[in-house]
Design a protein around this motif. Structure first.
Motif: not given
Length: 102
Positions: A17, A59, A63-65, A97-100, A102
């Motif tokens: 990541c 999350n 997460d990239h966010n 925050v999303g799911k980048e 995973r």
């Protein structure tokens, strides 16, 4: 590094990541870039800081966010234990925050 975070930071999920995130932002410190400075990023910082409660929440951790590529000087500004000022994170930021990774 805190004891509870050591396993996470050694994990393949985090290493991949981190690498993907740095590549996605061009390898430069995002905070310095906003000031027109071109400084290599050496740290991927969690905007919502990792703690004992959220360490197992992807999350937050993957997460990239919730990530920011920064240089050592900017990282010191993010953490009071390094002599800098701590930035507050709001609940609404946590929900965005999303799911980048995973």
């Amino acid at each position: 590094m805190k004891d509870y975070a050591a396993k996470f930071y050694k994990s393949n999920a985090w290493k991949q990541c981190r690498l993907n995130y740095i590549k996605s932002v061009g390898g430069l410190c995002e905070q310095c870039l906003k000031k027109g400075l071109f400084v290599p990023a050496v740290i991927v910082h969690h905007k919502i800081h990792i703690n004992e409660v959220n360490i197992n929440n992807p999350n937050i951790t993957l997460d990239h966010n919730n990530l920011e590529a920064i240089c050592r000087d900017c990282h010191k500004q993010e953490h009071p234990e390094f002599g800098g000022k701590k930035l507050k994170t709001t609940r609404s930021e946590e929900r965005r925050v999303g799911k980048e990774c995973r």
